[in-house]
Design a protein around this motif. Structure first.
Motif, PDB file in Angstrom:
ATOM      1  N   ILE A  34       0.869  -1.170   0.000  1.00 34.18           N
ATOM      2  CA  ILE A  34       0.000   0.000   0.000  1.00 34.18           C
ATOM      3  C   ILE A  34       0.908   1.222   0.000  1.00 34.18           C
ATOM      4  O   ILE A  34       1.667   1.448   0.946  1.00 34.18           O
ATOM      5  CB  ILE A  34      -0.916   0.015   1.229  1.00 34.18           C
ATOM      6  N   ALA A  35       0.848   2.003  -1.062  1.00 39.33           N
ATOM      7  CA  ALA A  35       1.753   3.145  -1.217  1.00 39.33           C
ATOM      8  C   ALA A  35       1.282   4.382  -0.475  1.00 39.33           C
ATOM      9  O   ALA A  35       2.092   5.214  -0.074  1.00 39.33           O
ATOM     10  CB  ALA A  35       1.926   3.467  -2.698  1.00 39.33           C
ATOM     11  N   ASP A  36      -0.032   4.510  -0.286  1.00 38.58           N
ATOM     12  CA  ASP A  36      -0.581   5.715   0.334  1.00 38.58           C
ATOM     13  C   ASP A  36      -0.568   5.616   1.854  1.00 38.58           C
ATOM     14  O   ASP A  36      -0.958   4.596   2.420  1.00 38.58           O
ATOM     15  CB  ASP A  36      -2.032   5.935  -0.116  1.00 38.58           C
ATOM     16  N   SER A  37      -0.159   6.686   2.493  1.00 40.93           N
ATOM     17  CA  SER A  37      -0.218   6.756   3.951  1.00 40.93           C
ATOM     18  C   SER A  37      -1.662   6.931   4.394  1.00 40.93           C
ATOM     19  O   SER A  37      -2.475   7.493   3.659  1.00 40.93           O
ATOM     20  CB  SER A  37       0.597   7.944   4.456  1.00 40.93           C
ATOM     21  N   PRO A  38      -1.980   6.461   5.600  1.00 36.41           N
ATOM     22  CA  PRO A  38      -3.334   6.706   6.117  1.00 36.41           C
ATOM     23  C   PRO A  38      -3.571   8.198   6.275  1.00 36.41           C
ATOM     24  O   PRO A  38      -2.625   8.968   6.436  1.00 36.41           O
ATOM     25  CB  PRO A  38      -3.330   6.022   7.482  1.00 36.41           C
ATOM     26  N   PRO A  39      -4.825   8.620   6.249  1.00 38.87           N
ATOM     27  CA  PRO A  39      -5.121  10.042   6.481  1.00 38.87           C
ATOM     28  C   PRO A  39      -4.726  10.422   7.900  1.00 38.87           C
ATOM     29  O   PRO A  39      -4.617   9.563   8.778  1.00 38.87           O
ATOM     30  CB  PRO A  39      -6.636  10.137   6.281  1.00 38.87           C
ATOM     31  N   ASP A  40      -4.520  11.708   8.103  1.00 44.60           N
ATOM     32  CA  ASP A  40      -4.220  12.176   9.452  1.00 44.60           C
ATOM     33  C   ASP A  40      -5.342  11.760  10.387  1.00 44.60           C
ATOM     34  O   ASP A  40      -6.524  11.871  10.050  1.00 44.60           O
ATOM     35  CB  ASP A  40      -4.074  13.699   9.475  1.00 44.60           C
TER      36      ASP A  40
END
Length: 88
Positions: A34-40
């Motif tokens: 998974i390349a995207d970081s979790p949302p803040d």
């Protein structure tokens, strides 16, 4: 819920999926990067959860669907390909 994860995005995440139909023992494990970081995180959404669904689980939905698994109504569980064909 029948979907569990090991790992945190960004990076490799291992998914463990089990069928929620009573009596079925179907399980599958798979890895995704998974390349995207979790949302803040917000105070009411710890650890990147948005609406009770972990960020990683949301990213895996298309892959889970492509494997023939079905998300049950309301999104609380999953059914394997064989049980997805059955009614009830």
């Amino acid at each position: 819920m029948s979907l569990m994860t090991n790992g945190i995005a960004p990076g490799p995440v291992r998914f463990h999926l089990a069928c929620d139909r009573m009596g079925c023992r179907a399980e599958v494990s798979f890895d995704l990067v998974i390349a995207d970081s979790p949302p803040d995180s917000k105070p009411d959404a710890p650890d990147g959860h948005r609406g009770g669904i972990p960020h990683e689980a949301g990213q895996a939905r298309p892959y889970i669907r492509d494997m023939g698994w079905h998300v049950t109504q309301g999104g609380e569980g999953h059914r394997c390909p064989a049980c997805s064909l059955r009614r009830g």
